[in-house]
Design a protein around this motif. Structure first.
Motif, short mmCIF file in Angstrom:
data_model
loop_
_atom_site.label_atom_id
_atom_site.label_comp_id
_atom_site.label_asym_id
_atom_site.label_seq_id
_atom_site.Cartn_x
_atom_site.Cartn_y
_atom_site.Cartn_z
N SER A 2 0.84 -1.19 0.00
CA SER A 2 0.00 0.00 0.00
C SER A 2 0.88 1.25 0.00
O SER A 2 2.07 1.21 0.32
CB SER A 2 -0.91 0.00 1.22
OG SER A 2 -0.17 0.30 2.38
N ASN A 4 0.70 3.73 2.00
CA ASN A 4 1.12 4.07 3.36
C ASN A 4 2.40 3.33 3.75
O ASN A 4 3.27 3.89 4.40
CB ASN A 4 0.02 3.73 4.37
CG ASN A 4 -1.16 4.67 4.27
OD1 ASN A 4 -1.05 5.75 3.70
ND2 ASN A 4 -2.28 4.25 4.81
N THR A 5 2.49 2.09 3.35
CA THR A 5 3.67 1.29 3.64
C THR A 5 4.90 1.83 2.92
O THR A 5 5.99 1.89 3.51
CB THR A 5 3.43 -0.19 3.25
OG1 THR A 5 2.24 -0.64 3.87
CG2 THR A 5 4.59 -1.06 3.67
#
Length: 61
Positions: A2, A4-5
């Motif tokens: 993702s 965010n990761t």
């Protein structure tokens, strides 16, 4: 992965290189190594900012 990761990984990479460079300077290590680590930090910061801006743009579309 993702977004965010990816952003988190980029920020952690910047912080890790920063702390490695600071640790090398504090213990009186090689000036050349400190210089290379700080240059790497600047490059990683640039890439992290580009990634963050890309994620923000992608989410706004």
């Amino acid at each position: 992965m993702s977004s965010n990761t990816l952003v988190l990984a980029a920020c952690i990479a910047v912080a890790a290189v920063l702390f490695l460079g600071l640790a090398n300077m504090m213990r009186g290590g090689s000036a050349n190594l400190s210089q290379r680590l700080m240059r790497l930090r600047v490059l990683l910061q640039f890439l992290a900012i580009i990634l963050i801006m890309g994620v923000l743009w992608w989410r706004a579309v």
